[in-house]
Scaffold this motif. Sequence first.
Motif, PDB file in Angstrom:
ATOM      1  N   UNK A   1       4.991 -46.653  72.432  1.00  0.00           N
ATOM      2  CA  UNK A   1       5.535 -45.440  73.039  1.00  0.00           C
ATOM      3  C   UNK A   1       6.473 -45.774  74.189  1.00  0.00           C
ATOM      4  N   UNK A   2       6.151 -46.812  74.957  1.00  0.00           N
ATOM      5  CA  UNK A   2       6.999 -47.184  76.099  1.00  0.00           C
ATOM      6  C   UNK A   2       8.412 -47.550  75.642  1.00  0.00           C
ATOM      7  N   UNK A   3       8.503 -48.203  74.475  1.00  0.00           N
ATOM      8  CA  UNK A   3       9.820 -48.568  73.947  1.00  0.00           C
ATOM      9  C   UNK A   3      10.524 -47.360  73.352  1.00  0.00           C
ATOM     10  N   UNK A   4       9.807 -46.602  72.540  1.00  0.00           N
ATOM     11  CA  UNK A   4      10.410 -45.428  71.899  1.00  0.00           C
ATOM     12  C   UNK A   4      10.895 -44.415  72.918  1.00  0.00           C
ATOM     13  N   UNK A   5      10.219 -44.346  74.062  1.00  0.00           N
ATOM     14  CA  UNK A   5      10.592 -43.378  75.093  1.00  0.00           C
ATOM     15  C   UNK A   5      11.900 -43.739  75.787  1.00  0.00           C
ATOM     16  N   UNK A   6      12.437 -44.910  75.461  1.00  0.00           N
ATOM     17  CA  UNK A   6      13.730 -45.311  76.019  1.00  0.00           C
ATOM     18  C   UNK A   6      14.857 -45.203  74.980  1.00  0.00           C
TER      19      UNK A   6
ATOM     20  N   UNK B   1      16.219 -54.217  78.791  1.00  0.00           N
ATOM     21  CA  UNK B   1      17.553 -54.065  78.210  1.00  0.00           C
ATOM     22  C   UNK B   1      17.828 -52.620  77.810  1.00  0.00           C
ATOM     23  N   UNK B   2      16.867 -51.992  77.140  1.00  0.00           N
ATOM     24  CA  UNK B   2      17.077 -50.647  76.630  1.00  0.00           C
ATOM     25  C   UNK B   2      17.295 -49.634  77.748  1.00  0.00           C
ATOM     26  N   UNK B   3      16.650 -49.839  78.894  1.00  0.00           N
ATOM     27  CA  UNK B   3      16.816 -48.870  79.984  1.00  0.00           C
ATOM     28  C   UNK B   3      17.942 -49.234  80.941  1.00  0.00           C
TER      29      UNK B   3
ATOM     30  N   UNK C   1      19.909 -45.608  74.568  1.00  0.00           N
ATOM     31  CA  UNK C   1      20.481 -46.173  73.334  1.00  0.00           C
ATOM     32  C   UNK C   1      19.999 -45.386  72.121  1.00  0.00           C
ATOM     33  N   UNK C   2      20.853 -45.305  71.113  1.00  0.00           N
ATOM     34  CA  UNK C   2      20.501 -44.611  69.869  1.00  0.00           C
ATOM     35  C   UNK C   2      19.829 -45.608  68.923  1.00  0.00           C
ATOM     36  N   UNK C   3      18.791 -45.170  68.251  1.00  0.00           N
ATOM     37  CA  UNK C   3      18.069 -46.028  67.298  1.00  0.00           C
ATOM     38  C   UNK C   3      18.115 -45.369  65.927  1.00  0.00           C
ATOM     39  N   UNK C   4      18.901 -45.968  65.027  1.00  0.00           N
ATOM     40  CA  UNK C   4      18.993 -45.471  63.647  1.00  0.00           C
ATOM     41  C   UNK C   4      17.890 -46.116  62.814  1.00  0.00           C
ATOM     42  N   UNK C   5      16.973 -45.313  62.363  1.00  0.00           N
ATOM     43  CA  UNK C   5      15.850 -45.814  61.573  1.00  0.00           C
ATOM     44  C   UNK C   5      16.016 -45.335  60.139  1.00  0.00           C
ATOM     45  N   UNK C   6      16.269 -46.293  59.240  1.00  0.00           N
ATOM     46  CA  UNK C   6      16.494 -45.901  57.856  1.00  0.00           C
ATOM     47  C   UNK C   6      16.348 -47.068  56.905  1.00  0.00           C
ATOM     48  N   UNK C   7      16.245 -46.748  55.644  1.00  0.00           N
ATOM     49  CA  UNK C   7      16.063 -47.758  54.600  1.00  0.00           C
ATOM     50  C   UNK C   7      17.255 -48.713  54.542  1.00  0.00           C
ATOM     51  N   UNK C   8      17.059 -49.938  54.039  1.00  0.00           N
ATOM     52  CA  UNK C   8      18.160 -50.900  53.953  1.00  0.00           C
ATOM     53  C   UNK C   8      19.244 -50.446  52.987  1.00  0.00           C
ATOM     54  N   UNK C   9      20.499 -50.847  53.277  1.00  0.00           N
ATOM     55  CA  UNK C   9      21.612 -50.556  52.384  1.00  0.00           C
ATOM     56  C   UNK C   9      22.064 -49.119  52.385  1.00  0.00           C
ATOM     57  N   UNK C  10      21.676 -48.356  53.415  1.00  0.00           N
ATOM     58  CA  UNK C  10      21.990 -46.929  53.446  1.00  0.00           C
ATOM     59  C   UNK C  10      23.340 -46.649  54.104  1.00  0.00           C
TER      60      UNK C  10
END
Length: 503
Positions: A172-177, A137-139, A35-44
Amino acid sequence: MNIKQAKEYIKDSVFLYLKKDGFGEYRIPVVRQRPIFLLGAPGIGKTAVMEQIAQEMGIALVSYSMTHHTRQSALGLPFIRHKEYGTEEFDISEYTMSEIIASVYETIEESGIKEGILFLDEINCVSETLSPSMLQFLQYKVFGRHTVPEGWVIVTAGNPPEYNKSVREFDVATLDRLRVMEIEPDFAVWKEYAKEKGVHSAVVNFLELKKEYFYAVETTVKGRSYVTARGWEDLSEILLLYEEENKKPDETLVGQYIRNERIVKEFCAYYDLYQKYKKDYRIEDILAGQVSETAKERAKKAPFDERLSLLGMLLDQVLYGMKEVTETSDCFSDLVPLLKAVKQKAASGSEETAAMLEKQIQGKEAALKAKQRANTLSAGERKKYRQTIAFLESAGKDLYMGEYQSGEEAFLALKERFDAKVSRMKEDTVKVQDRLHHLFSFVSEVFEEGNEMLVLVTELTVNTYSAKFIARFGSGDYQKYNKELMLSERQNDMVKAIAALEL
């Protein structure tokens, strides 16, 4: 990266994740479809860009904010089921289907679209009770005992901890997925979007002059102040309505959207000046080719920010007309095959003609409903559907009320109505072309060798509606100046190349 770059990565990922081999198996197994995780400031613009991707790819979109979900709502509720294993009987615990998974199935059933994006926002704000289940879920794309349907790609989003107190940093376990994409605010990208959406030119021009005010988060003695892309767009909506009702916005109103006192004061001062320019220059006179000498002289002597504001106001008016004409043209293109189908029934009588018209209306309404349910409908497409249905309903009412001797006679009345609307659209097209010509003439005469012509040609090139309008109906002025500017750019490139050789 900016949100535009992220959008292209997501579109490519969705396309590749859904790619299958000759046996119908996914080229990338579901367990490897990170899954793709978009990490960014609110309202962007993270949510808005997901809607754009679904619309452009013709797939469905189901969105959920994870902030309010508990373990029970996300995974389903337990219940007891009686089962037999061999000769023995047992009561076992099972789970109802997750609300999220059920929503995906409902979207497929109601829209008929089997592929899509499941977008989970604020995923790094999930409750502690739900957090352990997120790894599974993520994997494996499973909530509880229920799997996300095949053909659905998972995209998630969240804010960095400094913007949201509810955020729990992933281990790390979550980010690695996940495939993490960090998104930064970018005014140039937002400006393209703003022009397409019709954001108030006072907002766009102000930010063009004050790019540092596009996105700002500060801690002051009064607490946290913030300005976001979402805030500017929402402010634009209310400004347009205030002007429509002849109401004057003030700092109190602007401050409800832009939470920074200094920026609010500066924008309000600019907005007042913008309205003064609008009145002094008499925008409609310029676009009608009746510009006064006083206005010409003032524009020639004006500072750059005033020139930019003037050009923005003129462009806004022309682009609005282009948008209206292209949308009407799209509607008529949509109507032609429908009317041809009605014509084929005309020989069977006026009742058959009316019945066929009703069938076309029902078909369009069903298609509109399906696309709305799947979240694949852009504002332009929605308007086209509404215009098409409104025309067919109005025509159907006339056929029902009229007394026609034959189906051909009934269809002829329908065709006359259509031809009259096409004729009006052609008149509107000529008016817009004239206004565009007067705009080019004004910029050429007043600003001569300045950058304003380059700005004008660039804006007309990148805007979807102006590009469509010029491609369909033409503009000699655009072709002329676009060619000249391209030649000038090539000459500049040659000069730079020669200079680099030190000849």
